[in-house]
Design an enzyme around this catalytic site. Structure first.
Site, PDB file in Angstrom:
ATOM      1  N   ASP A 168      -1.932 -12.636 -11.532  1.00 10.91           N
ATOM      2  CA  ASP A 168      -3.014 -12.132 -10.696  1.00 10.91           C
ATOM      3  C   ASP A 168      -3.669 -10.884 -11.311  1.00 10.91           C
ATOM      4  O   ASP A 168      -3.828  -9.886 -10.636  1.00 10.91           O
ATOM      5  CB  ASP A 168      -2.381 -11.820  -9.314  1.00 10.91           C
ATOM      6  CG  ASP A 168      -3.384 -11.379  -8.283  1.00 10.91           C
ATOM      7  OD1 ASP A 168      -4.515 -11.873  -8.310  1.00 10.91           O
ATOM      8  OD2 ASP A 168      -3.014 -10.535  -7.438  1.00 10.91           O
ATOM      9  N   GLU A 408       8.927 -12.046 -10.570  1.00 15.46           N
ATOM     10  CA  GLU A 408       8.639 -13.222  -9.751  1.00 15.46           C
ATOM     11  C   GLU A 408       8.767 -14.554 -10.496  1.00 15.46           C
ATOM     12  O   GLU A 408       7.811 -15.333 -10.566  1.00 15.46           O
ATOM     13  CB  GLU A 408       7.256 -13.108  -9.126  1.00 15.46           C
ATOM     14  CG  GLU A 408       7.115 -11.914  -8.222  1.00 15.46           C
ATOM     15  CD  GLU A 408       5.938 -12.025  -7.252  1.00 15.46           C
ATOM     16  OE1 GLU A 408       5.101 -12.922  -7.433  1.00 15.46           O
ATOM     17  OE2 GLU A 408       5.892 -11.225  -6.308  1.00 15.46           O
ATOM     18  N   TYR A 468       5.361 -10.002   1.138  1.00 17.26           N
ATOM     19  CA  TYR A 468       4.024  -9.876   1.719  1.00 17.26           C
ATOM     20  C   TYR A 468       3.963 -10.483   3.120  1.00 17.26           C
ATOM     21  O   TYR A 468       2.939 -11.019   3.510  1.00 17.26           O
ATOM     22  CB  TYR A 468       2.992 -10.539   0.779  1.00 17.26           C
ATOM     23  CG  TYR A 468       2.833  -9.766  -0.511  1.00 17.26           C
ATOM     24  CD1 TYR A 468       1.929  -8.710  -0.602  1.00 17.26           C
ATOM     25  CD2 TYR A 468       3.628 -10.051  -1.625  1.00 17.26           C
ATOM     26  CE1 TYR A 468       1.800  -7.969  -1.775  1.00 17.26           C
ATOM     27  CE2 TYR A 468       3.508  -9.321  -2.801  1.00 17.26           C
ATOM     28  CZ  TYR A 468       2.600  -8.285  -2.865  1.00 17.26           C
ATOM     29  OH  TYR A 468       2.475  -7.545  -4.014  1.00 17.26           O
ATOM     30  N   TYR A 472       0.371 -12.776   3.317  1.00 19.53           N
ATOM     31  CA  TYR A 472       0.314 -14.200   2.945  1.00 19.53           C
ATOM     32  C   TYR A 472       1.051 -15.058   3.968  1.00 19.53           C
ATOM     33  O   TYR A 472       0.681 -16.184   4.227  1.00 19.53           O
ATOM     34  CB  TYR A 472       0.929 -14.432   1.563  1.00 19.53           C
ATOM     35  CG  TYR A 472       0.173 -13.754   0.443  1.00 19.53           C
ATOM     36  CD1 TYR A 472      -1.191 -13.993   0.272  1.00 19.53           C
ATOM     37  CD2 TYR A 472       0.810 -12.873  -0.423  1.00 19.53           C
ATOM     38  CE1 TYR A 472      -1.894 -13.371  -0.750  1.00 19.53           C
ATOM     39  CE2 TYR A 472       0.112 -12.265  -1.455  1.00 19.53           C
ATOM     40  CZ  TYR A 472      -1.242 -12.511  -1.606  1.00 19.53           C
ATOM     41  OH  TYR A 472      -1.931 -11.897  -2.617  1.00 19.53           O
ATOM     42  N   GLU A 504       7.341  -4.419  -4.452  1.00 16.22           N
ATOM     43  CA  GLU A 504       5.958  -4.716  -4.047  1.00 16.22           C
ATOM     44  C   GLU A 504       5.896  -4.953  -2.549  1.00 16.22           C
ATOM     45  O   GLU A 504       6.705  -5.715  -2.001  1.00 16.22           O
ATOM     46  CB  GLU A 504       5.423  -5.979  -4.741  1.00 16.22           C
ATOM     47  CG  GLU A 504       5.094  -5.798  -6.201  1.00 16.22           C
ATOM     48  CD  GLU A 504       4.453  -7.054  -6.826  1.00 16.22           C
ATOM     49  OE1 GLU A 504       3.827  -7.849  -6.084  1.00 16.22           O
ATOM     50  OE2 GLU A 504       4.588  -7.216  -8.042  1.00 16.22           O
ATOM     51  N   TRP A 549       2.388  -1.946  -3.476  1.00 12.37           N
ATOM     52  CA  TRP A 549       1.476  -2.729  -4.319  1.00 12.37           C
ATOM     53  C   TRP A 549       0.077  -2.542  -3.788  1.00 12.37           C
ATOM     54  O   TRP A 549      -0.179  -2.901  -2.662  1.00 12.37           O
ATOM     55  CB  TRP A 549       1.854  -4.223  -4.298  1.00 12.37           C
ATOM     56  CG  TRP A 549       1.091  -4.997  -5.326  1.00 12.37           C
ATOM     57  CD1 TRP A 549       0.019  -5.815  -5.110  1.00 12.37           C
ATOM     58  CD2 TRP A 549       1.350  -5.009  -6.738  1.00 12.37           C
ATOM     59  NE1 TRP A 549      -0.406  -6.344  -6.289  1.00 12.37           N
ATOM     60  CE2 TRP A 549       0.382  -5.859  -7.310  1.00 12.37           C
ATOM     61  CE3 TRP A 549       2.273  -4.374  -7.569  1.00 12.37           C
ATOM     62  CZ2 TRP A 549       0.319  -6.103  -8.682  1.00 12.37           C
ATOM     63  CZ3 TRP A 549       2.209  -4.616  -8.920  1.00 12.37           C
ATOM     64  CH2 TRP A 549       1.240  -5.477  -9.470  1.00 12.37           C
ATOM     65  N   LYS A 568      -5.549  -4.509  -3.046  1.00 13.17           N
ATOM     66  CA  LYS A 568      -4.371  -3.900  -2.413  1.00 13.17           C
ATOM     67  C   LYS A 568      -4.159  -2.450  -2.851  1.00 13.17           C
ATOM     68  O   LYS A 568      -3.168  -1.823  -2.473  1.00 13.17           O
ATOM     69  CB  LYS A 568      -3.116  -4.740  -2.711  1.00 13.17           C
ATOM     70  CG  LYS A 568      -3.206  -6.130  -2.089  1.00 13.17           C
ATOM     71  CD  LYS A 568      -1.881  -6.865  -2.087  1.00 13.17           C
ATOM     72  CE  LYS A 568      -2.053  -8.268  -1.561  1.00 13.17           C
ATOM     73  NZ  LYS A 568      -2.781  -9.182  -2.469  1.00 13.17           N
TER      74      LYS A 568
END
Ligand code: BDP
Length: 596
Positions: A168, A408, A468, A472, A504, A549, A568
């Site tokens: 990303d 990740e 998140y 998300y 994060e 993050w 963010k």
């Protein structure tokens, strides 16, 4: 690898500036011998990414090959020296020609490249340096690459980004850091590795290993310098290696509040003379994970800070020192004490600056979102090369407190990730890293899709979580998000019994958007989200820190989830604060974990 410096034996000539430039979308450059040098009238500034700098030429999203060319005068006094072409980083692949002759190739982005070029240049004359840069990635590179065909074959139409990436952030291309001609003597100090220990609250121990490029019987003189105080030692080299050990009494330990740096000066001597010299700053400090705590110099420390990016308008990923200075000042202003070099090694200049400013750094290799369906033996080889070269570059920095050897893995959520082969892979990577540096904790931030059974947890010294919920998942629902997360944290801790670090958590936030109700994207929601997470994180006895993050908004590939930038950031891309910056400044002003 030693950072270049100027002294009586070494020199540095800066080659940054304007270079001739040419894209090569059809990859005809080698066939058409562009490596002999060219002058097309198109030019580019180095360091800097081509994307925004040459957007007008259609390069904003360009992924492919591009060529750089420059005539450089090689001073005649370089005749007796070893001459190196040194680049802080090129992303991602590069090939080099000097005076039309092939001089080398590099496939590791984000890290320095050194090419010895004596055989290619004539001191006292001009030389033509040509560099081919290519920012395409594959299954076997770090980061791994992906094509739009692959997205479509896998029927992941909605996941496809443009340019296609597995990560990303914008896949900027170019010569991104310093480019220099560096000289050293032919017989030279190649590497210095410094280890420090705290003996008691007054004395520190320094062990240094010095490596030179020759097996000749030579002598090393080592000095630890602090103002007028000097400790010295002399020792002979054995097969190009020497070890020195110093005890510093009344030692000033390196810490966040007092990032005290000593200098280690090494002189290389033959029978009569000094033939090379190198001086490097270092700090005496000790980082230990003890139970569920992170200890710096024996004292518990709670990490407050950010995941960052190297990203700014126009320059892209190019080294830009005013921005680096500004970012550290902002991090100090907001009362942060640490950051992670998500998702790749940052510039050497930044690591030295972190040493000086007393910041704690989690240093990361670009193994971002490894897709184990496409990992093979060559990916593992590349991964090890990145780790070796990063540790070789950054070993002596007191600021580096932890290695992140990935980020990740299994973001794609593949079930076969748990069938044993990924576990074998991670065991190998963690073991390999520990062998090179047994002094620092190692981690890999885990994502929701990899879940609580992620094999990285088994080998990590610190369990790092990127979550998140409330964004998300469970959008706009912080109560549900935090209650599910709280249970998940306990599950993970109870299973692995190691400290948890939040690497994060954050939400996209449009500056200037407000609402009195819960409303995603508003400045209020970012504050509510961060406060709810921080409250939860701090309510657990096993947590050692919170990294929001992200520090600042940054450019991403095109996707419907992103409005040009990932929003963010607690600061916008121009480094202006969003409301959450003031909230964090208030929360973080207290160094202790427990009191908000
Ligand atoms: C995480 C990634 C990070 C992304 C972030 C996000 O580690 O690179 O930018 O999510 O979605 O999955 O904002």
């Amino acid at each position: 690898m030693l950072y270049p410096l100027v002294n009586n034996f070494r020199n540095v000539l800066d080659l940054s500036g304007i270079w001739e430039f040419k894209t090569d979308p059809k990859k005809i450059g080698e066939r058409e011998k562009w490596f002999k040098g060219f002058n097309t009238g198109t030019t580019i500034a180095v360091p800097g990414s081509w994307n925004e700098q040459l957007e007008e030429l259609g390069l904003l999203h360009y992924v492919g090959s591009a060529w750089y060319s420059k005539k450089v005068f090689i001073p005649s006094e370089y005749e007796s020296k070893r001459i190196i072409l040194r680049i802080g980083s090129i992303d991602y692949n590069s090939k080099f020609w000097i005076n039309g002759k092939f001089a080398g190739e590099n496939k590791v982005g984000f890290l320095p490249i050194e090419l010895e070029i004596n055989d290619f240049v004539v001191p006292g004359k001009e030389a033509i340096i040509v560099i081919m840069v290519n920012n395409e990635l594959s299954d076997e590179t770090l980061p791994q690459g992906i094509t739009s065909k692959r997205f479509r074959d896998e029927k992941r139409l909605r996941d496809e980004t443009n340019p296609p990436t597995r990560y990303d952030f914008s896949p900027y291309g170019g010569i991104h850091r310093t480019i220099q001609l560096v000289t050293t003597p032919h017989c030279y100090i190649k590497q210095i590795k410094i280890d420090t220990k705290i003996l008691n609250n007054r004395n520190g121990l320094v062990n240094a290993e010095i490596i030179i490029n020759s097996k000749k019987s030579l002598v090393i003189s080592a000095q630890i310098i602090s103002g007028k105080k000097v400790l010295s030692q002399k020792t002979s080299l054995n097969s190009g290696k020497a070890k020195v050990k110093f005890e510093i009494s009344n030692c000033k330990f390196w810490s966040i509040d007092n990032p005290f740096l000593y200098d280690l000066k090494i002189e290389l001597l033959d029978e009569k003379n000094i033939i090379d010299e190198y001086k490097t700053p270092f700090g005496v400090r000790e980082v230990v994970i003890s139970g569920n705590k992170l200890l710096l110099n024996g004292k518990e420390i709670y990490l407050k800070g950010f995941g960052k990016h190297e990203d700014f308008s126009v320059i892209g990923k190019g080294l830009f020192l005013p921005l680096m200075v500004k970012d550290f000042e902002l991090m100090k202003w907001i009362n942060a004490n640490s950051f992670r070099t998500s998702h790749y090694p940052y510039s050497e200049e930044m690591m030295f600056y972190a040493d000086r400013k007393g910041f704690l750094v989690i240093d990361e290799v670009p193994a971002v979102s490894l897709d184990f369906r496409y990992v093979n033996g060559n990916t593992l080889k590349t991964h090890k090369e990145h780790i070796t070269r990063l540790i070789d570059r950054d070993y002596n920095h007191p600021s580096v407190i932890m290695w992140a050897v990935g980020n990740e893995p299994n973001l794609v959520g593949d079930k076969n990730y748990y069938n044993g082969s990924a576990k074998k892979y991670w065991k190998e990577i963690f073991g390999f890293t520990k062998k090179i540096d047994s002094s620092r904790p190692i981690t890999v931030p885990n994502c929701t899709r990899a879940g609580v059974n992620d094999p990285v947890f088994e080998f990590s010294d610190v369990l790092s979580l990127n979550r998140y919920y409330g964004w998300y998942e469970y959008p706009g629902n912080l109560d549900e998000a935090t209650s599910i997360l709280s249970k998940e944290m306990d599950t993970i801790f109870n299973k692995y019994k190691k400290p948890i670090l939040f690497t994060e958590f954050g939400v996209d936030t449009m500056p200037g958007l407000h609402s009195i109700s819960t409303q995603m994207f508003t400045e209020e929601y970012q504050q509510q989200f961060l406060e709810a997470y921080i409250n939860l994180i701090r309510s657990k006895k096993y947590t050692i820190g919170e990294h929001v993050w992200n520090f600042a908004d940054f450019r991403t590939p095109q996707h419907f989830r992103r409005v040009v930038l990932n929003l963010k950031g607690v600061f916008n891309r121009n480094r202006e604060p969003k409301s959450a910056a003031f909230l964090l400044k208030r929360i973080w002003q207290n160094p202790s974990k427990n009191k908000l």
